[in-house]
Write a protein that holds these residues in place. Structure first.
Motif, PDB file in Angstrom:
ATOM      1  N   ASP A  54      -7.695  -4.688   7.600  1.00 13.22           N
ATOM      2  CA  ASP A  54      -6.617  -6.105   8.213  1.00 13.22           C
ATOM      3  C   ASP A  54      -6.364  -5.548   9.377  1.00 13.22           C
ATOM      4  O   ASP A  54      -6.023  -6.377  10.365  1.00 13.22           O
ATOM      5  CB  ASP A  54      -5.790  -6.315   6.963  1.00 13.22           C
ATOM      6  N   TYR A  55      -5.693  -4.316   9.600  1.00 14.07           N
ATOM      7  CA  TYR A  55      -5.236  -3.750  10.759  1.00 14.07           C
ATOM      8  C   TYR A  55      -6.260  -3.823  11.748  1.00 14.07           C
ATOM      9  O   TYR A  55      -5.769  -4.099  13.136  1.00 14.07           O
ATOM     10  CB  TYR A  55      -4.458  -2.530  10.494  1.00 14.07           C
ATOM     11  N   VAL A  56      -7.397  -3.441  11.553  1.00 17.70           N
ATOM     12  CA  VAL A  56      -8.447  -3.819  12.605  1.00 17.70           C
ATOM     13  C   VAL A  56      -8.542  -4.839  13.116  1.00 17.70           C
ATOM     14  O   VAL A  56      -8.853  -5.297  14.400  1.00 17.70           O
ATOM     15  CB  VAL A  56      -9.570  -3.048  12.244  1.00 17.70           C
ATOM     16  N   ARG A  57      -8.658  -5.734  12.113  1.00 21.73           N
ATOM     17  CA  ARG A  57      -8.975  -7.278  12.673  1.00 21.73           C
ATOM     18  C   ARG A  57      -7.635  -7.681  13.646  1.00 21.73           C
ATOM     19  O   ARG A  57      -7.698  -8.300  14.540  1.00 21.73           O
ATOM     20  CB  ARG A  57      -8.570  -8.165  11.391  1.00 21.73           C
ATOM     21  N   GLN A  58      -6.324  -7.351  12.894  1.00 23.46           N
ATOM     22  CA  GLN A  58      -5.084  -7.811  13.844  1.00 23.46           C
ATOM     23  C   GLN A  58      -5.304  -6.933  15.449  1.00 23.46           C
ATOM     24  O   GLN A  58      -5.097  -7.640  16.149  1.00 23.46           O
ATOM     25  CB  GLN A  58      -3.813  -7.182  13.159  1.00 23.46           C
ATOM     26  N   ALA A  59      -5.725  -5.727  15.319  1.00 20.41           N
ATOM     27  CA  ALA A  59      -5.842  -5.226  16.541  1.00 20.41           C
ATOM     28  C   ALA A  59      -6.945  -5.925  17.672  1.00 20.41           C
ATOM     29  O   ALA A  59      -6.548  -6.203  18.828  1.00 20.41           O
ATOM     30  CB  ALA A  59      -6.134  -3.486  16.470  1.00 20.41           C
TER      31      ALA A  59
ATOM     32  N   ALA B  64      -5.866   2.351  -7.566  1.00 19.85           N
ATOM     33  CA  ALA B  64      -5.352   1.197  -6.730  1.00 19.85           C
ATOM     34  C   ALA B  64      -4.731   1.472  -5.361  1.00 19.85           C
ATOM     35  O   ALA B  64      -5.059   0.644  -4.543  1.00 19.85           O
ATOM     36  CB  ALA B  64      -4.145   0.463  -7.726  1.00 19.85           C
ATOM     37  N   ALA B  65      -4.209   2.552  -5.271  1.00 22.87           N
ATOM     38  CA  ALA B  65      -3.820   2.722  -3.916  1.00 22.87           C
ATOM     39  C   ALA B  65      -4.911   3.084  -2.852  1.00 22.87           C
ATOM     40  O   ALA B  65      -4.701   2.508  -1.643  1.00 22.87           O
ATOM     41  CB  ALA B  65      -2.810   4.358  -4.008  1.00 22.87           C
ATOM     42  N   VAL B  66      -6.053   3.603  -3.368  1.00 22.23           N
ATOM     43  CA  VAL B  66      -7.058   3.987  -2.504  1.00 22.23           C
ATOM     44  C   VAL B  66      -7.789   2.423  -2.075  1.00 22.23           C
ATOM     45  O   VAL B  66      -8.081   2.394  -0.984  1.00 22.23           O
ATOM     46  CB  VAL B  66      -8.142   4.812  -3.253  1.00 22.23           C
ATOM     47  N   VAL B  67      -7.784   1.813  -2.952  1.00 22.91           N
ATOM     48  CA  VAL B  67      -8.489   0.162  -2.699  1.00 22.91           C
ATOM     49  C   VAL B  67      -7.419  -0.316  -1.833  1.00 22.91           C
ATOM     50  O   VAL B  67      -7.823  -0.846  -0.563  1.00 22.91           O
ATOM     51  CB  VAL B  67      -8.631  -0.743  -4.019  1.00 22.91           C
ATOM     52  N   LEU B  68      -6.162  -0.580  -2.005  1.00 22.87           N
ATOM     53  CA  LEU B  68      -5.319  -1.072  -1.001  1.00 22.87           C
ATOM     54  C   LEU B  68      -5.446  -0.344   0.530  1.00 22.87           C
ATOM     55  O   LEU B  68      -5.227  -0.936   1.522  1.00 22.87           O
ATOM     56  CB  LEU B  68      -3.825  -1.171  -1.531  1.00 22.87           C
ATOM     57  N   THR B  69      -5.354   0.816   0.430  1.00 23.62           N
ATOM     58  CA  THR B  69      -5.600   1.597   1.658  1.00 23.62           C
ATOM     59  C   THR B  69      -6.674   1.178   2.455  1.00 23.62           C
ATOM     60  O   THR B  69      -6.675   1.039   3.560  1.00 23.62           O
ATOM     61  CB  THR B  69      -5.818   3.334   1.423  1.00 23.62           C
TER      62      THR B  69
ATOM     63  N   LYS C   8       0.677  -1.134  -0.118  1.00 17.31           N
ATOM     64  CA  LYS C   8      -0.111   0.065   0.082  1.00 17.31           C
ATOM     65  C   LYS C   8       0.926   1.402  -0.050  1.00 17.31           C
ATOM     66  O   LYS C   8       0.675   2.202  -0.705  1.00 17.31           O
ATOM     67  CB  LYS C   8      -1.006   0.083   1.196  1.00 17.31           C
ATOM     68  N   THR C   9       1.774   1.217   0.893  1.00 15.24           N
ATOM     69  CA  THR C   9       2.853   2.390   0.945  1.00 15.24           C
ATOM     70  C   THR C   9       3.558   2.692  -0.453  1.00 15.24           C
ATOM     71  O   THR C   9       3.599   3.798  -0.702  1.00 15.24           O
ATOM     72  CB  THR C   9       3.735   2.184   2.071  1.00 15.24           C
ATOM     73  N   LEU C  10       3.954   1.481  -1.096  1.00 13.61           N
ATOM     74  CA  LEU C  10       4.665   1.638  -2.246  1.00 13.61           C
ATOM     75  C   LEU C  10       3.492   2.234  -3.525  1.00 13.61           C
ATOM     76  O   LEU C  10       4.080   3.296  -4.066  1.00 13.61           O
ATOM     77  CB  LEU C  10       5.157   0.319  -2.677  1.00 13.61           C
ATOM     78  N   THR C  11       2.480   1.654  -3.384  1.00  9.12           N
ATOM     79  CA  THR C  11       1.389   2.250  -4.350  1.00  9.12           C
ATOM     80  C   THR C  11       1.197   3.453  -4.098  1.00  9.12           C
ATOM     81  O   THR C  11       1.001   4.447  -5.220  1.00  9.12           O
ATOM     82  CB  THR C  11       0.230   1.061  -4.529  1.00  9.12           C
ATOM     83  N   GLN C  12       0.849   3.887  -2.931  1.00  9.13           N
ATOM     84  CA  GLN C  12       0.695   5.483  -2.587  1.00  9.13           C
ATOM     85  C   GLN C  12       1.927   5.949  -3.009  1.00  9.13           C
ATOM     86  O   GLN C  12       1.600   7.630  -3.807  1.00  9.13           O
ATOM     87  CB  GLN C  12       0.434   5.673  -1.054  1.00  9.13           C
ATOM     88  N   GLY C  13       2.996   5.752  -2.659  1.00 14.28           N
ATOM     89  CA  GLY C  13       4.232   6.598  -3.122  1.00 14.28           C
ATOM     90  C   GLY C  13       4.476   6.873  -4.415  1.00 14.28           C
ATOM     91  O   GLY C  13       4.665   7.995  -5.059  1.00 14.28           O
TER      92      GLY C  13
END
Length: 237
Positions: A212-217, A201-206, A172-177
């Protein structure tokens, strides 16, 4: 204090200031000394090359903003300089993570400061682009809302553990960059069209990695609560 058992120096016990023996096999003093030494090493390791690169990215943020807004923000030359500063920040993000993993320089500071540095440079770029009318504000709102929300989530669950940056987050960071870098440059024609699709594509990955981070938390919090409960029950028993 070296934390070396007295038995290693000849097997004789040596009295400590508290009157306890430190030379017994399995004694408490060597283990305590080892913990102190380990803590000192961990504290010093915060100033490793990976973390210094992260700090460099933070310092590049004001420089990028100044270059981006120079001469009204529409001069192609200044925009090129701004892109260079932005590119350096993105490249150091790749290097600090690689160095940390390769040379075992991963620290809690790095796990937290690294995403903050990413969000600082990315947030500055998105806000500048939207303020100049080059990027819709809703795109900036979605990306920054997700980034700030996940950062807050990391701090809320830090008592249970640290959520490391995932592979999806790095993608995501790479695509945003790439997308933001293309918007920083004064592109026209098919390149201008291409950057729109890259940003999509960056927005979708974001959004996807944010969920996924919410799930991990949630999982991390549940595990932490369960471990604390088990430890408490063991103590009471």
């Amino acid at each position: 204090m070296t934390g070396v058992p007295a038995s290693a120096a000849g097997g004789s016990a040596k009295a400590t200031p508290t009157g306890q023996a430190s030379g017994e096999a399995g004694g408490v003093k060597p283990a305590r000394g080892g913990k102190i030494a380990a803590a000192a090493v961990n504290q010093a390791s915060v100033w490793n090359i990976a973390n210094l690169l992260t700090m460099l990215r933070l310092l590049l943020v004001p420089a990028f903003v100044a270059l981006m807004l120079a001469d009204g923000g529409y001069d192609p030359a200044w925009r090129s300089f701004a892109w260079a500063a932005f590119a350096i920040a993105m490249i150091t993000d790749l290097f600090d993570g690689h160095l940390a993993r390769t040379y075992n320089l991963v620290t809690d500071f790095g796990k937290i400061a690294d995403p903050i540095a990413d969000k600082a440079i990315m947030g500055a770029a998105l806000i500048c682009l939207s303020a100049l009318g080059d990027l819709p504000w809703w795109v900036t709102a979605v990306i920054l809302g997700r980034e700030l929300g996940i950062t807050l989530l990391r701090f809320l669950v830090i008592r249970y553990g640290v959520i490391p940056a995932s592979r999806g987050g790095k993608l995501k960071t790479l695509t945003q960059g790439v997308a933001v870098g293309m918007y920083i440059l004064a592109l026209t024609g098919w390149l201008a069209t291409l950057r729109w699709w890259v940003m999509a594509a960056a927005v979708v990955l974001t959004v996807a990695t944010g969920l996924d981070y919410v799930r991990q938390a949630i999982v991390l919090r549940r595990q932490g609560i369960a471990e604390r409960k088990a430890a408490l029950e063991e103590t009471e028993a």
